[in-house]
Design an enzyme around this catalytic site. Structure first.
Site, PDB file in Angstrom:
ATOM      1  N   LYS A 276       1.849  -2.618  14.532  1.00 57.53           N
ATOM      2  CA  LYS A 276       0.604  -2.767  15.274  1.00 57.53           C
ATOM      3  C   LYS A 276       0.714  -4.108  15.803  1.00 57.53           C
ATOM      4  CE  LYS A 276      -0.755  -0.101  11.944  1.00 57.53           C
ATOM      5  NZ  LYS A 276      -2.310   0.349  10.490  1.00 57.53           N
ATOM      6  N   ARG A 311       5.177   1.427   5.477  1.00 59.11           N
ATOM      7  CA  ARG A 311       5.567   2.631   6.042  1.00 59.11           C
ATOM      8  C   ARG A 311       5.576   2.175   7.262  1.00 59.11           C
ATOM      9  NH1 ARG A 311       1.553   4.241   9.716  1.00 59.11           N
ATOM     10  NH2 ARG A 311       1.884   6.440   9.766  1.00 59.11           N
TER      11      ARG A 311
HETATM   12  N1  HH2 Z   1      -1.241   3.066  10.147  1.00 61.76           N
HETATM   13  C1  HH2 Z   1      -1.810   4.524  10.964  1.00 61.76           C
HETATM   14  C2  HH2 Z   1      -1.273   4.891  10.531  1.00 61.76           C
HETATM   15  N2  HH2 Z   1      -1.820   5.622   9.034  1.00 61.76           N
HETATM   16  N3  HH2 Z   1      -1.890   5.186   6.898  1.00 61.76           N
HETATM   17  C3  HH2 Z   1      -2.199   3.585   5.416  1.00 61.76           C
HETATM   18  N4  HH2 Z   1      -1.944   4.241   4.209  1.00 61.76           N
HETATM   19  N5  HH2 Z   1      -1.380   2.558   6.092  1.00 61.76           N
HETATM   20  C4  HH2 Z   1      -1.771   2.624   7.585  1.00 61.76           C
HETATM   21  O1  HH2 Z   1      -1.534   1.069   7.713  1.00 61.76           O
HETATM   22  C5  HH2 Z   1      -1.457   3.265   8.750  1.00 61.76           C
HETATM   23  C6  HH2 Z   1      -1.309   5.166   8.389  1.00 61.76           C
HETATM   24  C7  HH2 Z   1      -1.231   3.769  12.122  1.00 61.76           C
HETATM   25  O2  HH2 Z   1      -0.273   3.699  12.294  1.00 61.76           O
HETATM   26  P1  HH2 Z   1       0.765   4.484  12.985  1.00 61.76           P
HETATM   27  O3  HH2 Z   1       0.836   6.029  12.032  1.00 61.76           O
HETATM   28  O4  HH2 Z   1       1.733   4.891  13.898  1.00 61.76           O
HETATM   29  O5  HH2 Z   1      -0.493   5.358  14.731  1.00 61.76           O
HETATM   30  P2  HH2 Z   1      -0.918   6.573  15.057  1.00 61.76           P
HETATM   31  O6  HH2 Z   1      -2.784   6.927  14.471  1.00 61.76           O
HETATM   32  O7  HH2 Z   1      -1.230   6.626  16.431  1.00 61.76           O
HETATM   33  O8  HH2 Z   1      -0.845   7.843  14.841  1.00 61.76           O
END
Ligand code: HH2
Length: 333
Positions: A276, A311
């Site tokens: 992040k 995660r």
């Molecule tokens: N962060 C993201 C998405 N889902 N779910 C939970 N429970 N906690 C988190 O911190 C979280 C999440 C964002 O990260 P990422 O999936 O890598 O990116 P994007 O939203 O751009 O697909």
């Protein structure tokens, strides 16, 4: 209930002291830090709080939560912040899912809508088309690893659960789609409630809190109540402070230091920090894929604080670090 005292994790040197920390083997605490800065002996905490802070959490999708578990991220989106487009083609997504499991992912978190800052909502039909056939193909291919569907939408969750997904990860903590709670209640599956302030489109426009730790606590507490009111078993809930979701750098750091506060819910804690922006800001690393060492460092600090589910994008790096962490804690593989 206003936020309770936070248990202070002990590094396990010397004789075992205090109480178990959130049911994690080898992790303990002997004191808790109150919101006003006073230290309270674990033995002097109210018995119900002692129980919530120390009890073993229920198994998650068959996984005992006596150690931190690795949730591997699989984004089937064109625009996720760190891996957008990498797995948008079905064959690439299938290969990535298998690779994540081979590296040690114990749960897969499959998402078809980016929730990065500035992202716009994806239409339901489009999100279903991205996620649901992939879940079906993984199950048809015999993959038995638990699958979490990362969605805010009832119809996406319903369709993914019908094809063999095992839990729902809702970054809006039931704040986006009023029907999602009923889908989860009916299916009887685990649900992660993540704190976010605002929607992805505008959440990073100067977020403000007077006390971020307390406000995240209050929101999660309200959403836990709402989930229960909709018929979801409290024992099926997980909570997540939502790093980067309507938080600036200082908010993120404050929450990461305060993680043990959230053991006060007596529920498993899930944390997503992988690659992040705050990691890039602090370490001065522009490309998300180059933020692995920083991501692993924060994951370990979270494990030390009793977080149950991490995660992550980089499963093998995280797994190696966690194995060493467990060995240092005096725990077997
Ligand atoms: N962060 C993201 C998405 N889902 N779910 C939970 N429970 N906690 C988190 O911190 C979280 C999440 C964002 O990260 P990422 O999936 O890598 O990116 P994007 O939203 O751009 O697909």
């Amino acid at each position: 209930m206003s936020r309770p005292p936070a248990p202070l994790p002990l590094w396990p040197i010397g004789p075992e002291r205090g109480l178990p920390l959130a049911g994690i083997a080898g992790a303990r605490f002997s004191e808790a830090l109150g919101a006003d800065g006073q230290l309270i002996a674990a033995a002097d905490l109210a018995p119900d709080l002692q129980g919530r802070l120390s009890a073993r959490r229920p198994d998650l999708c068959g996984l005992p939560l006596d150690r931190p578990r690795i949730m591997g991220i699989l984004n089937v989106t064109p625009d996720s912040f760190s891996d957008g487009g990498d797995h948008a083609r079905r064959a690439d997504a299938l290969a990535r899912a298998r690779a994540l499991v081979a590296e040690g992912a114990e749960i897969l978190d499959i998402g078809g809508e980016s929730t990065r800052p500035g992202a716009q909502a994806v239409p339901v039909a489009e999100e279903i088309a991205r996620v649901v056939p992939l879940v079906a193909e993984l199950r048809a291919a015999g993959l038995s690893t638990p699958i979490s569907v990362d969605t805010r939408k009832a119809e996406v969750a319903r369709a993914a659960l019908a094809e063999g997904a095992d839990m729902v990860n809702d970054v809006s903590a039931l704040g986006y789609d009023p029907d999602l709670a009923h889908v989860v209640a009916e299916a009887g599956v685990p649900l992660c409630l993540m704190h976010a302030k605002g929607s992805p489109a505008e959440m990073q426009d100067a977020p403000r809190y007077s006390d971020v730790t307390a406000e995240v606590w209050d929101m999660l507490e309200a959403r836990i109540r709402a989930a229960q009111a909709a018929g979801i078993d409290r024992a099926k809930l997980l909570v997540d402070p939502g790093i980067g979701f309507g938080k600036d750098l200082q908010h993120n750091l404050t929450l990461l230091r305060a993680l043990p506060v959230y053991h006060g819910f007596g529920l498993p804690l899930l944390l997503g920090v992988s690659r992040k922006r705050f990691i890039g800001t602090i370490a001065d690393v522009a490309a998300p894929k180059d933020r692995v060492p920083g991501s692993v460092a924060v994951a370990l600090a979270a494990a030390q604080q009793g977080v149950h589910v991490l995660r992550v994008h980089d499963v093998s790096d995280t797994r190696q670090a966690l194995r060493l962490h467990r060995a240092m804690m005096g725990q077997d593989e």
